[in-house]
Design a protein around this motif. Structure first.
Motif, PDB file in Angstrom:
ATOM      1  N   MET A   1      29.959  59.573  63.361  1.00  0.00           N
ATOM      2  CA  MET A   1      29.307  60.667  62.828  1.00  0.00           C
ATOM      3  C   MET A   1      29.356  60.292  61.386  1.00  0.00           C
ATOM      4  O   MET A   1      29.868  60.179  60.606  1.00  0.00           O
ATOM      5  CB  MET A   1      30.334  61.975  62.961  1.00  0.00           C
ATOM      6  CG  MET A   1      29.788  62.899  62.495  1.00  0.00           C
ATOM      7  SD  MET A   1      30.469  64.647  63.197  1.00  0.00           S
ATOM      8  CE  MET A   1      30.928  65.383  61.628  1.00  0.00           C
ATOM      9  N   TYR A   2      27.888  60.365  60.928  1.00  0.00           N
ATOM     10  CA  TYR A   2      27.454  59.972  59.537  1.00  0.00           C
ATOM     11  C   TYR A   2      27.433  61.245  58.782  1.00  0.00           C
ATOM     12  O   TYR A   2      27.580  61.397  57.547  1.00  0.00           O
ATOM     13  CB  TYR A   2      26.267  59.417  59.334  1.00  0.00           C
ATOM     14  CG  TYR A   2      26.161  57.877  60.011  1.00  0.00           C
ATOM     15  CD1 TYR A   2      26.804  57.097  59.384  1.00  0.00           C
ATOM     16  CD2 TYR A   2      25.884  57.623  61.540  1.00  0.00           C
ATOM     17  CE1 TYR A   2      26.948  55.644  59.881  1.00  0.00           C
ATOM     18  CE2 TYR A   2      25.945  56.405  61.834  1.00  0.00           C
ATOM     19  CZ  TYR A   2      26.727  55.334  61.267  1.00  0.00           C
ATOM     20  OH  TYR A   2      26.745  54.111  61.799  1.00  0.00           O
TER      21      TYR A   2
ATOM     22  N   LYS B   1      16.767  60.187  70.044  1.00  0.00           N
ATOM     23  CA  LYS B   1      18.275  60.478  70.546  1.00  0.00           C
ATOM     24  C   LYS B   1      18.329  61.391  71.636  1.00  0.00           C
ATOM     25  O   LYS B   1      19.154  61.430  72.421  1.00  0.00           O
ATOM     26  CB  LYS B   1      19.051  61.001  69.444  1.00  0.00           C
ATOM     27  CG  LYS B   1      19.540  60.143  68.366  1.00  0.00           C
ATOM     28  CD  LYS B   1      21.120  59.584  68.751  1.00  0.00           C
ATOM     29  CE  LYS B   1      21.543  58.878  67.612  1.00  0.00           C
ATOM     30  NZ  LYS B   1      22.456  57.827  68.066  1.00  0.00           N
TER      31      LYS B   1
ATOM     32  N   ASP C   1      24.464  61.927  64.332  1.00  0.00           N
ATOM     33  CA  ASP C   1      24.693  60.447  64.754  1.00  0.00           C
ATOM     34  C   ASP C   1      23.588  59.513  63.808  1.00  0.00           C
ATOM     35  O   ASP C   1      23.804  58.345  64.113  1.00  0.00           O
ATOM     36  CB  ASP C   1      24.306  60.347  66.027  1.00  0.00           C
ATOM     37  CG  ASP C   1      25.757  60.841  66.994  1.00  0.00           C
ATOM     38  OD1 ASP C   1      26.747  61.330  66.298  1.00  0.00           O
ATOM     39  OD2 ASP C   1      25.504  61.369  68.084  1.00  0.00           O
TER      40      ASP C   1
ATOM     41  N   GLN D   1      24.206  67.438  67.018  1.00  0.00           N
ATOM     42  CA  GLN D   1      24.904  66.000  67.323  1.00  0.00           C
ATOM     43  C   GLN D   1      23.977  64.687  66.812  1.00  0.00           C
ATOM     44  O   GLN D   1      24.540  63.951  66.335  1.00  0.00           O
ATOM     45  CB  GLN D   1      25.232  65.790  68.878  1.00  0.00           C
ATOM     46  CG  GLN D   1      26.137  64.673  69.259  1.00  0.00           C
ATOM     47  CD  GLN D   1      27.416  64.844  68.558  1.00  0.00           C
ATOM     48  OE1 GLN D   1      27.956  65.778  68.397  1.00  0.00           O
ATOM     49  NE2 GLN D   1      27.841  63.704  67.821  1.00  0.00           N
TER      50      GLN D   1
END
Ligand code: SAH
Length: 204
Positions: free
Chosen positions: A1-2, A93, A27, A23
């Motif tokens: 996780m950034y 994503k 990510d 999410q």
């Protein structure tokens, strides 16, 4: 996780509740998409300059536009204005496939290099004027325009699937715009407005 937890909390507080969108934002390493001198600000909720006088959008706006698209995993999404490729990555994503069109070839090349490096294999890139859309993969379940325009270009509206969602900043490209969503219904477009935004102009 950034993305830091505080940033995600800030987005939730502003009304971003879709957990898949949150999410995806968590990510994607936004620091990879900004110029090196702005890396320290990559996870602050603000737009930042990129090459060719363009900007990478504020994270909240990316979150809002992505939420409004209501993407399902089987969807094909068309993006007009690749820019840094950050929004493209968030879309990729969530969707099955993303087709992205960018006016400036240098930005398109950089975005592609970044996304390839991050392992994204579900993106098609094109350099050109996105006002004509991308017929080859139409119709789209979602279309997102990340530059300001006075009206929705007809070709884009035409390339939207029945039930498909189009999100665009509509209004005066040199001041501010309304963030609009158009949903294609059998009898026309269902339109709604989602706040005031400031985007760089869609070039012609
Ligand atoms: N989504 C981008 C931000 C884009 S800024 C990001 O996350 O970084 C708007 C982008 O739209 C710029 O890169 C600009 O070059 C591009 N653009 C402007 N007019 C365009 C047009 N007619 N066709 C395709 N891209 C266009």
């Amino acid at each position: 996780m950034y993305a830091p937890a505080e940033l995600l909390q800030e987005l939730r507080a502003k009304g971003i509740t879709n957990s898949k969108v949150l999410q995806a934002l968590a990510d994607v390493p936004r620091h990879e998409f900004v110029q090196r001198e702005f890396a320290d600000f990559a996870y602050e909720d603000r737009p930042l300059p990129i090459d060719c006088g363009q900007t990478i959008s504020q994270i909240y706006i990316v979150a809002l536009m992505t939420s409004l698209l209501q993407i399902s995993p089987e969807d094909t999404v068309l993006e007009i204005g690749t820019g840094s490729g950050y929004q493209t990555a968030v879309l990729a994503k969530l969707a099955n496939f993303v087709c992205t069109v960018e006016y400036h070839s240098s930005l398109a090349a950089q975005a592609r290099q970044r996304l390839d490096g991050l392992g994204f294999t579900n993106v098609h890139y094109r350099v050109g004027d996105g006002r004509t859309g991308w017929d080859e993969y139409a119709p789209y379940d979602g279309i997102i325009v990340t530059a300001a325009t006075t009206t929705v270009p007809k070709a884009l509206a035409d390339q939207l699937q029945d039930g498909g969602r189009l999100i665009a900043p509509i209004g005066n490209p040199s001041t501010e715009q309304a963030l609009e969503r158009w949903i294609r219904r059998p009898d026309g477009f269902e339109k709604s407005s989602h706040g005031i935004v400031k985007f760089v102009p869609l070039l012609s």
